[in-house]
Scaffold this motif. Structure first.
Motif, mmCIF file in Angstrom:
data_model
loop_
_atom_site.group_PDB
_atom_site.id
_atom_site.type_symbol
_atom_site.label_atom_id
_atom_site.label_comp_id
_atom_site.label_asym_id
_atom_site.label_seq_id
_atom_site.Cartn_x
_atom_site.Cartn_y
_atom_site.Cartn_z
ATOM 1 N N HIS A 25 12.543 26.389 -1.342
ATOM 2 C CA HIS A 25 13.346 27.422 -1.996
ATOM 3 C C HIS A 25 13.904 28.365 -0.939
ATOM 4 O O HIS A 25 13.228 28.700 0.035
ATOM 5 C CB HIS A 25 12.512 28.199 -3.013
ATOM 6 C CG HIS A 25 11.801 27.317 -4.003
ATOM 7 N ND1 HIS A 25 12.469 26.503 -4.881
ATOM 8 C CD2 HIS A 25 10.490 27.106 -4.226
ATOM 9 C CE1 HIS A 25 11.592 25.834 -5.618
ATOM 10 N NE2 HIS A 25 10.375 26.185 -5.231
ATOM 11 N N THR A 46 7.725 30.069 -1.158
ATOM 12 C CA THR A 46 8.332 29.027 -0.331
ATOM 13 C C THR A 46 7.670 29.027 1.030
ATOM 14 O O THR A 46 6.917 29.941 1.362
ATOM 15 C CB THR A 46 9.866 29.202 -0.224
ATOM 16 O OG1 THR A 46 10.460 27.988 0.242
ATOM 17 C CG2 THR A 46 10.241 30.349 0.697
ATOM 18 N N GLN A 101 5.058 22.719 0.946
ATOM 19 C CA GLN A 101 5.063 23.295 -0.400
ATOM 20 C C GLN A 101 4.356 22.370 -1.379
ATOM 21 O O GLN A 101 3.517 22.810 -2.160
ATOM 22 C CB GLN A 101 6.508 23.541 -0.864
ATOM 23 C CG GLN A 101 6.641 24.121 -2.248
ATOM 24 C CD GLN A 101 6.597 25.630 -2.290
ATOM 25 O OE1 GLN A 101 6.321 26.283 -1.289
ATOM 26 N NE2 GLN A 101 6.874 26.195 -3.437
#
Length: 189
Positions: A28, A159, A166
């Protein structure tokens, strides 16, 4: 059954500041993490919850930073962190947290008054957001779990440095210590 009771819940946002957000992040983006964190913070505050913004900071000579030999060290600029490294993005800076914590380790609990401030406010559940999932966020989740807080990790509001990191944190480690939810699920509660 509700995911959390806002009256006894705190958002704990980890390291949303220039030093961390300027790094290449995945899966992200920094902007997505900031937007999702701000949305959770606004909703939780409106519902009577508590917000905690945690940043990392050191003295100009870094004498208060952990300094042990490791295979992959992080180097800091000479003369201390510049103001831009400590600054929060505009969306976060516009929100006034109930608690502001400066940490010097990965975990927001270690060496800070976070636990004391949460317990004084009757907090039982923490919603975690921030960077990096498998460093500061995971360390904080581990300590929160050990201190008997219920923990919710906003998967799309955390993130790290790669999709692989992740995935490992969110599928192998964090589910054993917390509940993993999307921001939309947290906002819908």
């Amino acid at each position: 059954m509700p995911l959390y009771d806002p009256q006894t819940t705190a958002l704990v946002s980890i390291d949303l500041q220039g030093l961390v957000l300027s790094r290449p992040l995945a899966p992200h983006s920094a902007q997505q993490i900031v937007e999702n964190t701000a949305a959770i913070a606004r909703k939780l505050k409106a519902d009577g919850g508590t917000t905690v913004f945690v940043t990392v900071g050191f003295s100009a000579d870094y004498a208060d930073a952990v300094n042990q030999p490791v295979d992959e060290s992080f180097s800091f600029p000479e003369g201390g962190l510049p103001p831009a490294a400590l600054a929060a993005p505009a969306e976060i800076a516009a929100l006034i947290p109930d608690i502001a914590i400066v940490k010097r380790q990965w975990s927001a609990f270690y060496g800070t008054e976070l636990d004391l401030q949460l317990r004084r406010r009757g907090i039982k559940t923490l919603i975690l957001t921030g960077v990096a999932t498998n460093f500061g966020v995971e360390s904080t989740v581990r300590d929160a779990y050990a201190a008997n807080y219920a923990v919710i990790v906003a998967e799309d509001a955390v993130t790290t440095l790669s999709q692989e990191m992740q995935d490992f944190a969110c599928t192998k480690v964090l589910p054993r210590l917390s509940r993993i939810r999307k921001t939309s699920e947290i906002l819908a509660d």
